[in-house]
Structure formats: structure tokens, C-alpha cells
Design a protein around this motif. Sequence first.
Motif, PDB file in Angstrom:
ATOM      1  N   LEU A   1     -24.601  -7.637 -19.038  1.00 15.31           N
ATOM      2  CA  LEU A   1     -23.965  -6.140 -19.089  1.00 15.31           C
ATOM      3  C   LEU A   1     -24.518  -5.629 -19.299  1.00 15.31           C
ATOM      4  N   ARG A   2     -24.920  -5.551 -20.686  1.00 13.41           N
ATOM      5  CA  ARG A   2     -25.933  -4.841 -21.552  1.00 13.41           C
ATOM      6  C   ARG A   2     -26.797  -4.417 -20.461  1.00 13.41           C
ATOM      7  N   THR A   3     -27.589  -5.094 -20.124  1.00 14.74           N
ATOM      8  CA  THR A   3     -28.690  -5.076 -19.611  1.00 14.74           C
ATOM      9  C   THR A   3     -28.897  -3.485 -18.590  1.00 14.74           C
ATOM     10  N   ILE A   4     -27.352  -3.806 -17.686  1.00  9.19           N
ATOM     11  CA  ILE A   4     -27.524  -3.699 -16.654  1.00  9.19           C
ATOM     12  C   ILE A   4     -26.305  -1.847 -17.206  1.00  9.19           C
ATOM     13  N   LEU A   5     -26.047  -2.124 -18.057  1.00  8.69           N
ATOM     14  CA  LEU A   5     -25.650  -0.291 -18.361  1.00  8.69           C
ATOM     15  C   LEU A   5     -26.842   0.105 -19.012  1.00  8.69           C
ATOM     16  N   GLU A   6     -27.508  -0.455 -19.297  1.00 11.19           N
ATOM     17  CA  GLU A   6     -28.779   0.295 -20.345  1.00 11.19           C
ATOM     18  C   GLU A   6     -29.417   0.849 -19.300  1.00 11.19           C
ATOM     19  N   LEU A   7     -30.090   0.010 -17.790  1.00  9.43           N
ATOM     20  CA  LEU A   7     -30.696   0.243 -16.781  1.00  9.43           C
ATOM     21  C   LEU A   7     -30.430   1.776 -16.145  1.00  9.43           C
ATOM     22  N   ALA A   8     -28.990   1.450 -15.675  1.00 11.90           N
ATOM     23  CA  ALA A   8     -28.515   2.674 -15.372  1.00 11.90           C
ATOM     24  C   ALA A   8     -28.930   3.550 -14.891  1.00 11.90           C
ATOM     25  N   MET A  37     -13.733  -2.907 -22.401  1.00  9.95           N
ATOM     26  CA  MET A  37     -12.656  -4.165 -23.210  1.00  9.95           C
ATOM     27  C   MET A  37     -12.187  -5.373 -21.753  1.00  9.95           C
ATOM     28  N   ASP A  38     -12.371  -6.298 -22.438  1.00 10.57           N
ATOM     29  CA  ASP A  38     -11.874  -7.365 -21.874  1.00 10.57           C
ATOM     30  C   ASP A  38     -10.324  -7.726 -22.137  1.00 10.57           C
ATOM     31  N   LEU A  39      -9.767  -7.966 -21.413  1.00  7.83           N
ATOM     32  CA  LEU A  39      -8.531  -8.605 -21.758  1.00  7.83           C
ATOM     33  C   LEU A  39      -7.939  -9.823 -22.730  1.00  7.83           C
ATOM     34  N   ALA A  40      -8.813 -10.920 -22.836  1.00  7.90           N
ATOM     35  CA  ALA A  40      -8.672 -12.316 -22.737  1.00  7.90           C
ATOM     36  C   ALA A  40     -10.279 -11.953 -23.264  1.00  7.90           C
ATOM     37  N   MET A  41      -9.905 -12.116 -24.636  1.00  6.78           N
ATOM     38  CA  MET A  41     -10.682 -12.502 -25.823  1.00  6.78           C
ATOM     39  C   MET A  41      -9.486 -13.479 -27.486  1.00  6.78           C
ATOM     40  N   MET A  64     -11.130  -1.636 -19.202  1.00 10.28           N
ATOM     41  CA  MET A  64     -10.653  -2.732 -19.043  1.00 10.28           C
ATOM     42  C   MET A  64     -11.155  -3.550 -17.752  1.00 10.28           C
ATOM     43  N   MET A  65     -12.057  -4.296 -18.196  1.00 13.52           N
ATOM     44  CA  MET A  65     -12.605  -5.128 -17.368  1.00 13.52           C
ATOM     45  C   MET A  65     -12.606  -7.152 -17.063  1.00 13.52           C
ATOM     46  N   THR A  66     -11.427  -6.786 -16.622  1.00  9.94           N
ATOM     47  CA  THR A  66     -11.081  -8.374 -16.492  1.00  9.94           C
ATOM     48  C   THR A  66     -10.884  -9.124 -15.576  1.00  9.94           C
ATOM     49  N   ILE A  67     -10.775 -10.291 -15.486  1.00 15.71           N
ATOM     50  CA  ILE A  67     -10.619 -11.118 -14.314  1.00 15.71           C
ATOM     51  C   ILE A  67      -9.575 -11.171 -13.416  1.00 15.71           C
ATOM     52  N   HIS A  68      -8.455 -10.965 -14.957  1.00 16.19           N
ATOM     53  CA  HIS A  68      -6.859 -10.833 -14.403  1.00 16.19           C
ATOM     54  C   HIS A  68      -6.953  -9.293 -13.948  1.00 16.19           C
ATOM     55  N   ASP A  69      -7.115  -9.724 -13.036  1.00 17.35           N
ATOM     56  CA  ASP A  69      -6.595  -8.414 -12.047  1.00 17.35           C
ATOM     57  C   ASP A  69      -5.243  -9.069 -10.832  1.00 17.35           C
ATOM     58  N   SER A  70      -4.127  -8.349 -11.691  1.00 11.75           N
ATOM     59  CA  SER A  70      -2.829  -8.553 -10.950  1.00 11.75           C
ATOM     60  C   SER A  70      -2.048  -7.152 -11.882  1.00 11.75           C
ATOM     61  N   ASP A  71      -0.921  -6.994 -10.943  1.00 15.19           N
ATOM     62  CA  ASP A  71      -0.044  -5.719 -11.375  1.00 15.19           C
ATOM     63  C   ASP A  71       0.572  -5.996 -12.498  1.00 15.19           C
ATOM     64  N   LEU A  86     -10.194  -1.947 -13.976  1.00 16.61           N
ATOM     65  CA  LEU A  86     -11.457  -3.069 -13.035  1.00 16.61           C
ATOM     66  C   LEU A  86     -11.183  -4.271 -13.475  1.00 16.61           C
ATOM     67  N   ALA A  87     -11.295  -4.783 -12.116  1.00 15.82           N
ATOM     68  CA  ALA A  87     -11.399  -6.552 -11.724  1.00 15.82           C
ATOM     69  C   ALA A  87     -12.944  -7.019 -11.997  1.00 15.82           C
ATOM     70  N   LYS A  88     -13.536  -7.794 -13.107  1.00 18.05           N
ATOM     71  CA  LYS A  88     -14.507  -8.576 -12.889  1.00 18.05           C
ATOM     72  C   LYS A  88     -15.476  -8.467 -11.745  1.00 18.05           C
ATOM     73  N   GLY A  89     -16.450  -8.522 -11.514  1.00 20.12           N
ATOM     74  CA  GLY A  89     -17.072  -8.643 -10.508  1.00 20.12           C
ATOM     75  C   GLY A  89     -16.979  -7.029  -9.520  1.00 20.12           C
ATOM     76  N   THR A  90     -16.445  -5.986  -9.969  1.00 18.96           N
ATOM     77  CA  THR A  90     -16.694  -4.968  -9.311  1.00 18.96           C
ATOM     78  C   THR A  90     -17.722  -4.123  -9.327  1.00 18.96           C
ATOM     79  N   ASP A  91     -18.403  -3.839  -8.159  1.00 14.22           N
ATOM     80  CA  ASP A  91     -19.807  -3.229  -8.399  1.00 14.22           C
ATOM     81  C   ASP A  91     -20.616  -2.549  -9.297  1.00 14.22           C
ATOM     82  N   THR A  92     -21.575  -2.315  -9.793  1.00 11.19           N
ATOM     83  CA  THR A  92     -22.172  -1.932 -10.849  1.00 11.19           C
ATOM     84  C   THR A  92     -22.331  -0.598 -10.303  1.00 11.19           C
TER      85      THR A  92
END
Length: 110
Positions: A1-8, A37-41, A64-71, A86-92
Motif C-alpha cells: 500500500l505504501r508503494t502504491i500511494l507513493e507512486l501515485a 486507518m484500519d478498523l481491526a488492529m 478508515m479502510m477495512t474488510i469490515h464493510d457493514s452498516d 472505504l472497503a478494502k479492495g477499493t480501487d487505487t
Amino acid sequence: LRTILELAGGLQVVGEACNGLEGIQRVDQLRPDVVLMDLAMPQMDGLEATERIKAQHPETGVVMMTIHDSDEAREQAIKAGVDAFLAKGTDTETLIQTIQEVGEKLRVWR
């Protein structure tokens, strides 16, 4: 994720943390514009870490970006003070745009 953000382009990653407590310490030290931030840590979840960051540094944005994408997770995150969820897996492209929008909104607020 760090690399993706820095290359953006236009984003600079100033630090990383492996749990909520360390995240709070990094924000105190580094004063980033936006925290991803992640939800579960371990040691402290993202909700409590967000509440503490926002209490101490209201000028800092939290995405917040997490796999726990619920209401329920979204509602809890909003109550904790996140600026975007945002849900994890959201496009870059969406992730980068969200980080930039939160940063810009808070720069205007400051």
C-alpha cells in the motif's frame, strides 16, 4: 500500500504503524495531514485510535479502510470521527482521490 500511494504522485507517506497505540504515537510525532486507518488492529482498534487522534489533533484527517464493510462498522467509524470510510479492495484511484479530498477539506478548515 505504501508503494502504491507513493507512486501515485502528490502523496507522501511519512510513517507507518502496526497497531492503534503506535498509530497515535506516530500522529503525535509526525503530524500527518491524513491517516489511513484500519478498523481491526492489535492492542487498540481503529475506532479507539481514531477517537484519540481526533481528540488530540482535530486537524488530522482519518480515512478508515477495512474488510469490515457493514452498516454497523460505518456507523461506529462515523461516531469515532473518521472523515471517510472505504472497503478494502477499493480501487487505487478511489483511495487516492479520497485521501486527497480529505486532506484538502481539512487544509481549508485549518
